[in-house]
Design a protein around this motif. Structure first.
Motif, PDB file in Angstrom:
ATOM      1  N   ILE A   1      10.342  -6.193   8.055  1.00 55.23           N
ATOM      2  CA  ILE A   1       9.121  -5.935   7.289  1.00 55.23           C
ATOM      3  C   ILE A   1       8.162  -7.108   7.417  1.00 55.23           C
ATOM      4  CG2 ILE A   1       8.208  -5.664   4.945  1.00 55.23           C
ATOM      5  CD1 ILE A   1      10.842  -4.115   4.298  1.00 55.23           C
ATOM      6  N   GLU A   2       8.677  -8.311   7.275  1.00 52.10           N
ATOM      7  CA  GLU A   2       7.826  -9.498   7.346  1.00 52.10           C
ATOM      8  C   GLU A   2       7.273  -9.715   8.748  1.00 52.10           C
ATOM      9  OE1 GLU A   2      10.431 -12.459   5.764  1.00 52.10           O
ATOM     10  OE2 GLU A   2       9.937 -11.970   3.673  1.00 52.10           O
ATOM     11  N   SER A   3       8.032  -9.293   9.766  1.00 54.57           N
ATOM     12  CA  SER A   3       7.551  -9.437  11.141  1.00 54.57           C
ATOM     13  C   SER A   3       6.340  -8.549  11.415  1.00 54.57           C
ATOM     14  CB  SER A   3       8.676  -9.103  12.134  1.00 54.57           C
ATOM     15  OG  SER A   3       8.917  -7.703  12.178  1.00 54.57           O
ATOM     16  N   LEU A   4       6.163  -7.517  10.594  1.00 51.57           N
ATOM     17  CA  LEU A   4       5.016  -6.628  10.733  1.00 51.57           C
ATOM     18  C   LEU A   4       3.769  -7.189  10.071  1.00 51.57           C
ATOM     19  CD1 LEU A   4       6.772  -3.220   9.859  1.00 51.57           C
ATOM     20  CD2 LEU A   4       6.217  -4.084  12.143  1.00 51.57           C
ATOM     21  N   GLY A   5       3.950  -8.277   9.322  1.00 51.55           N
ATOM     22  CA  GLY A   5       2.831  -8.842   8.579  1.00 51.55           C
ATOM     23  C   GLY A   5       2.741  -8.328   7.160  1.00 51.55           C
ATOM     24  N   ALA A   6       3.798  -7.671   6.694  1.00 58.04           N
ATOM     25  CA  ALA A   6       3.848  -7.148   5.325  1.00 58.04           C
ATOM     26  C   ALA A   6       4.803  -7.996   4.482  1.00 58.04           C
ATOM     27  CB  ALA A   6       4.306  -5.693   5.330  1.00 58.04           C
ATOM     28  N   LYS A   7       4.756  -7.770   3.189  1.00 56.26           N
ATOM     29  CA  LYS A   7       5.669  -8.443   2.269  1.00 56.26           C
ATOM     30  C   LYS A   7       6.793  -7.483   1.904  1.00 56.26           C
ATOM     31  CE  LYS A   7       5.963 -10.503  -2.363  1.00 56.26           C
ATOM     32  NZ  LYS A   7       5.233 -10.801  -3.625  1.00 56.26           N
ATOM     33  N   ALA A   8       8.026  -7.969   1.867  1.00 59.54           N
ATOM     34  CA  ALA A   8       9.179  -7.138   1.518  1.00 59.54           C
ATOM     35  C   ALA A   8       9.492  -7.266   0.035  1.00 59.54           C
ATOM     36  CB  ALA A   8      10.386  -7.543   2.341  1.00 59.54           C
ATOM     37  N   ALA A   9       9.678  -6.124  -0.622  1.00 62.98           N
ATOM     38  CA  ALA A   9      10.168  -6.086  -1.995  1.00 62.98           C
ATOM     39  C   ALA A   9      11.506  -5.372  -1.948  1.00 62.98           C
ATOM     40  CB  ALA A   9       9.190  -5.354  -2.905  1.00 62.98           C
ATOM     41  N   ILE A  10      12.582  -6.121  -2.069  1.00 62.38           N
ATOM     42  CA  ILE A  10      13.928  -5.581  -1.891  1.00 62.38           C
ATOM     43  C   ILE A  10      14.551  -5.269  -3.245  1.00 62.38           C
ATOM     44  CG2 ILE A  10      16.206  -5.959  -0.893  1.00 62.38           C
ATOM     45  CD1 ILE A  10      13.945  -5.819   1.169  1.00 62.38           C
ATOM     46  N   GLY A  11      14.899  -4.009  -3.450  1.00 63.47           N
ATOM     47  CA  GLY A  11      15.513  -3.598  -4.703  1.00 63.47           C
ATOM     48  C   GLY A  11      15.691  -2.099  -4.750  1.00 63.47           C
ATOM     49  N   SER A  12      16.215  -1.614  -5.854  1.00 62.07           N
ATOM     50  CA  SER A  12      16.518  -0.196  -6.003  1.00 62.07           C
ATOM     51  C   SER A  12      15.366   0.553  -6.669  1.00 62.07           C
ATOM     52  CB  SER A  12      17.785  -0.014  -6.839  1.00 62.07           C
ATOM     53  OG  SER A  12      17.977   1.345  -7.174  1.00 62.07           O
ATOM     54  N   VAL A  13      15.064   1.749  -6.145  1.00 67.56           N
ATOM     55  CA  VAL A  13      14.029   2.583  -6.777  1.00 67.56           C
ATOM     56  C   VAL A  13      14.530   3.179  -8.084  1.00 67.56           C
ATOM     57  CG1 VAL A  13      12.751   3.140  -4.671  1.00 67.56           C
ATOM     58  CG2 VAL A  13      14.725   4.545  -5.318  1.00 67.56           C
ATOM     59  N   GLN A  14      15.784   2.946  -8.427  1.00 68.42           N
ATOM     60  CA  GLN A  14      16.315   3.366  -9.722  1.00 68.42           C
ATOM     61  C   GLN A  14      16.229   2.248 -10.754  1.00 68.42           C
ATOM     62  OE1 GLN A  14      19.933   4.809  -7.432  1.00 68.42           O
ATOM     63  NE2 GLN A  14      20.001   6.252  -9.134  1.00 68.42           N
ATOM     64  N   ASP A  15      15.685   1.086 -10.350  1.00 64.63           N
ATOM     65  CA  ASP A  15      15.567  -0.084 -11.216  1.00 64.63           C
ATOM     66  C   ASP A  15      14.117  -0.204 -11.678  1.00 64.63           C
ATOM     67  OD1 ASP A  15      15.283  -2.631 -12.313  1.00 64.63           O
ATOM     68  OD2 ASP A  15      16.598  -3.601 -10.858  1.00 64.63           O
ATOM     69  N   LEU A  16      13.845   0.183 -12.918  1.00 68.89           N
ATOM     70  CA  LEU A  16      12.480   0.212 -13.423  1.00 68.89           C
ATOM     71  C   LEU A  16      11.840  -1.170 -13.421  1.00 68.89           C
ATOM     72  CD1 LEU A  16      10.091   1.687 -14.656  1.00 68.89           C
ATOM     73  CD2 LEU A  16      11.177   1.443 -16.910  1.00 68.89           C
ATOM     74  N   ALA A  17      12.562  -2.189 -13.863  1.00 62.32           N
ATOM     75  CA  ALA A  17      11.999  -3.543 -13.914  1.00 62.32           C
ATOM     76  C   ALA A  17      11.588  -4.017 -12.517  1.00 62.32           C
ATOM     77  CB  ALA A  17      13.001  -4.509 -14.532  1.00 62.32           C
ATOM     78  N   PHE A  18      12.416  -3.696 -11.523  1.00 64.30           N
ATOM     79  CA  PHE A  18      12.083  -4.048 -10.136  1.00 64.30           C
ATOM     80  C   PHE A  18      10.814  -3.333  -9.691  1.00 64.30           C
ATOM     81  CE2 PHE A  18      12.356  -2.283  -5.800  1.00 64.30           C
ATOM     82  CZ  PHE A  18      12.032  -3.435  -5.093  1.00 64.30           C
ATOM     83  N   LEU A  19      10.730  -2.029  -9.952  1.00 69.60           N
ATOM     84  CA  LEU A  19       9.558  -1.257  -9.534  1.00 69.60           C
ATOM     85  C   LEU A  19       8.293  -1.760 -10.218  1.00 69.60           C
ATOM     86  CD1 LEU A  19      10.868   2.438  -9.431  1.00 69.60           C
ATOM     87  CD2 LEU A  19      10.278   0.982  -7.485  1.00 69.60           C
ATOM     88  N   GLU A  20       8.381  -2.072 -11.505  1.00 66.44           N
ATOM     89  CA  GLU A  20       7.211  -2.580 -12.214  1.00 66.44           C
ATOM     90  C   GLU A  20       6.710  -3.864 -11.584  1.00 66.44           C
ATOM     91  OE1 GLU A  20       7.970  -0.897 -16.756  1.00 66.44           O
ATOM     92  OE2 GLU A  20       8.886  -2.790 -16.127  1.00 66.44           O
ATOM     93  N   SER A  21       7.642  -4.722 -11.204  1.00 67.35           N
ATOM     94  CA  SER A  21       7.274  -5.976 -10.548  1.00 67.35           C
ATOM     95  C   SER A  21       6.680  -5.728  -9.167  1.00 67.35           C
ATOM     96  CB  SER A  21       8.510  -6.874 -10.433  1.00 67.35           C
ATOM     97  OG  SER A  21       8.220  -8.043  -9.704  1.00 67.35           O
ATOM     98  N   ALA A  22       7.287  -4.806  -8.416  1.00 71.92           N
ATOM     99  CA  ALA A  22       6.825  -4.526  -7.060  1.00 71.92           C
ATOM    100  C   ALA A  22       5.435  -3.890  -7.051  1.00 71.92           C
ATOM    101  CB  ALA A  22       7.821  -3.616  -6.350  1.00 71.92           C
ATOM    102  N   PHE A  23       5.147  -3.036  -8.023  1.00 73.97           N
ATOM    103  CA  PHE A  23       3.858  -2.350  -8.083  1.00 73.97           C
ATOM    104  C   PHE A  23       2.748  -3.223  -8.676  1.00 73.97           C
ATOM    105  CE2 PHE A  23       6.295   1.821  -8.158  1.00 73.97           C
ATOM    106  CZ  PHE A  23       5.772   2.285  -6.955  1.00 73.97           C
ATOM    107  N   LYS A  24       3.103  -4.325  -9.322  1.00 79.28           N
ATOM    108  CA  LYS A  24       2.137  -5.159 -10.025  1.00 79.28           C
ATOM    109  C   LYS A  24       1.058  -5.665  -9.069  1.00 79.28           C
ATOM    110  CE  LYS A  24       1.870  -8.959 -13.352  1.00 79.28           C
ATOM    111  NZ  LYS A  24       2.640 -10.017 -14.064  1.00 79.28           N
ATOM    112  N   GLY A  25      -0.175  -5.479  -9.477  1.00 77.99           N
ATOM    113  CA  GLY A  25      -1.295  -5.959  -8.672  1.00 77.99           C
ATOM    114  C   GLY A  25      -1.695  -5.037  -7.546  1.00 77.99           C
ATOM    115  N   GLY A  26      -1.014  -3.908  -7.423  1.00 79.53           N
ATOM    116  CA  GLY A  26      -1.320  -2.980  -6.343  1.00 79.53           C
ATOM    117  C   GLY A  26      -2.595  -2.193  -6.605  1.00 79.53           C
TER     118      GLY A  26
END
Length: 296
Positions: A40-65
């Motif tokens: 993912i990083e080699s493409l020039g993107a940022k990786a957010a690694i975690g489970s889509v069943q983890d609400l706290a992770f998703l909230e953090s990953a979506f922040k600022g989007g």
């Protein structure tokens, strides 16, 4: 713009990510697979690694989007895929509201208009409905048709029985087909275009062919001219999927999807609203890939 992309580096999310980075945008790719981080990083993107069943992770990953691209991943390891889909849909809904993301592109499916009775598509109809009920959102719904890649499942039948088939295809209706590259192209266009309407629905297709044609073309590519399409009873289709290694949850859902196709309900809204075919990839193009997989 900051884009949040779900679906890891799958057949659609990978080219979408590449296209958005090339266009000069900040891209965060959500993946449950830590080994994808470097790619993912080699493409020039940022990786957010975690489970889509983890609400706290998703909230953090979506922040600022600014824009979120949502798709519910397939996970053949779960015992109850329908429950998994609904859980992920609800977590997405909570996370985008918590993070304040208001522009959404949803990868849904043909048949989602039914809301119920289309197997694995029911949860996409559910998510469409919930997004529509959430105030303040601008949502672009993409409804691709039956994936060409699903036809790889015919290899065993053609090899071992000299037939292709499923529990649909017994009417005059054509099966609407789509290639993932054609989906990625439309998804990129929708992600980059202004979000001027509260909701839009876009059907994505590449070809429209009767199952008998599909069997003939794929059979010929595999060196088995004259391969027929056989429409199975629902129970036979279900048992065949179990024998092929699918668990009861997936087999039941795909049996239900076949029933919706056979009845004509699944594609009815497509025929009413399809407009022009957006994809350029045709059955004969897929047959070349199919032949390689068949021989492999």
């Amino acid at each position: 713009m900051k884009y949040i992309i779900t679906g890891s580096l799958g057949n659609i999310s990978l080219p979408v990510t590449q296209n958005l980075v090339k266009a000069g945008h900040e891209v965060v790719v959500i993946s449950s697979n830590a080994t994808k981080k470097a790619q993912i990083e080699s493409l020039g993107a940022k990786a957010a690694i975690g489970s889509v069943q983890d609400l706290a992770f998703l909230e953090s990953a979506f922040k600022g989007g600014d824009v979120a691209y949502l798709m519910i991943p397939s996970d053949f390891s779960v015992a109850d895929y329908a429950a998994f889909q609904l859980e992920v849909a609800d977590k997405y809904l909570e996370a985008i509201q918590s993070a304040g993301v208001t522009r959404i592109v949803l990868l849904s499916s043909i048949g989602a208009h039914l809301r119920k009775g289309a197997g694995p598509i029911d949860a996409l109809g559910y998510l469409e409905e919930k997004l529509a009920q959430t105030p303040g959102l601008h949502v672009k719904i993409l409804r691709p048709s039956y994936f060409f890649n699903n036809l790889y499942a015919q290899i065993g039948l053609i090899k071992n029985a000299g037939i292709a088939g499923s529990n649909f295809g017994g009417t005059e209706e054509k099966l609407v087909l789509v290639d993932t590259d054609d989906i990625a192209k439309v998804a990129t266009e929708q992600l980059l275009a202004p979000f001027s309407e509260v909701q839009t629905i876009t059907y994505i297709s590449s070809d429209e062919r009767h199952p008998s044609e599909i069997a003939s073309v794929l059979g010929a590519a595999a060196g088995k001219e004259g391969t027929p399409w056989v429409t199975f009873a629902d129970e036979d289709a279900f048992n065949g999927m179990l024998q092929a290694g699918l668990n009861e949850s997936f087999a039941g859902l795909y049996r239900d999807m076949g029933q919706a196709l056979q009845s004509g309900r699944m594609q009815e809204d497509y025929w009413k609203n399809r407009g022009e075919i957006k994809g350029t990839f045709k059955l004969e193009d897929f047959a070349k890939r199919f032949a390689g997989a068949y021989q492999g």
